[in-house]
Design a protein around this motif. Structure first.
Motif, PDB file in Angstrom:
ATOM      1  N   ALA A 105      -2.403  19.679 -29.601  1.00 48.33           N
ATOM      2  CA  ALA A 105      -3.099  20.725 -30.367  1.00 48.33           C
ATOM      3  C   ALA A 105      -3.420  21.852 -29.392  1.00 48.33           C
ATOM      4  N   VAL A 106      -3.184  23.080 -29.811  1.00 48.87           N
ATOM      5  CA  VAL A 106      -3.560  24.224 -28.983  1.00 48.87           C
ATOM      6  C   VAL A 106      -4.656  24.990 -29.719  1.00 48.87           C
ATOM      7  N   LEU A 107      -5.766  25.213 -29.035  1.00 45.56           N
ATOM      8  CA  LEU A 107      -6.885  25.947 -29.635  1.00 45.56           C
ATOM      9  C   LEU A 107      -6.928  27.352 -29.049  1.00 45.56           C
ATOM     10  N   ILE A 108      -7.007  28.324 -29.919  1.00 44.94           N
ATOM     11  CA  ILE A 108      -6.942  29.726 -29.502  1.00 44.94           C
ATOM     12  C   ILE A 108      -8.056  30.546 -30.183  1.00 44.94           C
TER      13      ILE A 108
ATOM     14  N   SER B 286      -0.814  34.361 -26.208  1.00 40.90           N
ATOM     15  CA  SER B 286       0.428  34.427 -25.418  1.00 40.90           C
ATOM     16  C   SER B 286       0.683  33.106 -24.706  1.00 40.90           C
ATOM     17  N   ASN B 287      -0.369  32.405 -24.336  1.00 38.15           N
ATOM     18  CA  ASN B 287      -0.169  31.084 -23.718  1.00 38.15           C
ATOM     19  C   ASN B 287       0.322  30.067 -24.741  1.00 38.15           C
ATOM     20  N   LEU B 288      -0.200  30.165 -25.949  1.00 40.93           N
ATOM     21  CA  LEU B 288       0.313  29.313 -27.029  1.00 40.93           C
ATOM     22  C   LEU B 288       1.821  29.517 -27.154  1.00 40.93           C
TER      23      LEU B 288
ATOM     24  N   LEU C   2      -3.233  15.301 -27.007  1.00 46.37           N
ATOM     25  CA  LEU C   2      -3.615  16.225 -25.931  1.00 46.37           C
ATOM     26  C   LEU C   2      -4.092  17.539 -26.558  1.00 46.37           C
ATOM     27  N   VAL C   3      -5.302  17.934 -26.167  1.00 40.86           N
ATOM     28  CA  VAL C   3      -5.872  19.183 -26.686  1.00 40.86           C
ATOM     29  C   VAL C   3      -5.818  20.224 -25.565  1.00 40.86           C
ATOM     30  N   VAL C   4      -5.229  21.377 -25.857  1.00 43.61           N
ATOM     31  CA  VAL C   4      -5.128  22.439 -24.853  1.00 43.61           C
ATOM     32  C   VAL C   4      -5.959  23.632 -25.318  1.00 43.61           C
ATOM     33  N   LEU C   5      -6.989  23.960 -24.541  1.00 45.06           N
ATOM     34  CA  LEU C   5      -7.782  25.148 -24.847  1.00 45.06           C
ATOM     35  C   LEU C   5      -7.129  26.305 -24.103  1.00 45.06           C
ATOM     36  N   ALA C   6      -6.496  27.194 -24.856  1.00 44.93           N
ATOM     37  CA  ALA C   6      -5.739  28.288 -24.224  1.00 44.93           C
ATOM     38  C   ALA C   6      -6.270  29.603 -24.788  1.00 44.93           C
ATOM     39  N   GLY C   7      -7.287  30.132 -24.123  1.00 42.11           N
ATOM     40  CA  GLY C   7      -7.904  31.355 -24.635  1.00 42.11           C
ATOM     41  C   GLY C   7      -8.789  31.049 -25.833  1.00 42.11           C
ATOM     42  N   PHE C   8      -9.399  29.876 -25.829  1.00 41.72           N
ATOM     43  CA  PHE C   8     -10.322  29.483 -26.915  1.00 41.72           C
ATOM     44  C   PHE C   8     -11.727  29.844 -26.455  1.00 41.72           C
TER      45      PHE C   8
END
Ligand code: GRF
Length: 214
Positions: free
Chosen positions: A5-8, A13-15, A83-89
């Motif tokens: 999961a990607v949180l934005i 742009s990282n997503l 896996l949770v990715v905080l990318a500009g969240f």
């Protein structure tokens, strides 16, 4: 393949860099869910371009931080996220959710932590006349930007460089390093053991890359 999961909150742009790497099989995982707390985030558009399942959880619609976090958690559990990715969240998650995903939640931060946790990192680098700047990828702990560091990418600050240029170069190294680290985690080469980051099958004791030529 790990379910990611990607949180934005914004541009995403990282997503996009992660989605692109997944589509080229450079990551042994797939983004099965994107969550944005901001309904007008440009990242939602990017997610849709990659046909990614997207949820908007607007923090303004929740009375308390825990209610917002509970909604996020419900989605992550429902989507069986590994896996949770905080990318500009740009929201701070409370310790209940962070502890539940301990070792399974990482954050991307635009500074060489422990230097400059929080906001406006490029500004601080320039004001302090630092000659180096960079990014950190770390496991999330309840304290803001203070979890165990997995990797850092460093650049040299150029003479008279302004915030925009610095931000652009920081983004470039984020787009390279973040997908690489996500893959290392997905294949099990990097993991968290209690509070220590472990690197398997090689002699790496820390993952620091210099991008001094960028
Ligand atoms: C990145 O620089 C990240 O380090 C910071 O916010 C920015 C997000 O950029 N936390 P984007 O939304 O991925 O373009």
């Amino acid at each position: 393949m790990k379910k990611i999961a990607v949180l934005i909150s914004g541009s995403g742009s990282n997503l996009e860099a992660i989605a692109d790497a997944c589509s080229k099989n450079k990551i042994n995982g797939e983004i099965t869910c994107v969550i944005s707390n901001n309904s007008s985030a440009y990242g939602i558009k990017r997610a849709k371009n990659y046909n990614l399942k997207t949820f908007v959880v607007d923090h303004n619609l929740f009375g308390t931080r825990s209610e917002f976090d509970n909604e996020i958690e419900k989605i992550l559990i429902g989507e069986e996220i590994q896996l949770v990715v905080l990318a500009g969240f740009m929201r701070v998650l409370n310790k209940e959710i962070v502890n539940k995903f301990s070792g399974k939640m990482i954050n991307l931060h635009p500074s060489l932590l422990p230097l400059y946790p929080g906001l406006n990192t490029h500004d601080k680098v320039i004001k302090n006349n630092d000659c180096e700047h960079g990014i950190s990828i770390h496991y999330v702990s309840p304290e803001l930007d203070a979890g165990p560091i997995i990797a850092q990418g460093r650049i040299k600050v150029r003479k008279n460089e302004d915030i925009k240029d610095l931000e652009k170069r920081i983004h470039q190294i984020e787009h390279r390093l973040l997908p690489e680290i996500i893959n290392e985690i997905c294949i099990g080469n990097i993991y968290l053991d209690k509070k220590t980051v472990k690197f398997k099958n090689n002699n790496i004791t820390n993952y620091i890359k210099n991008f001094y030529d960028e």
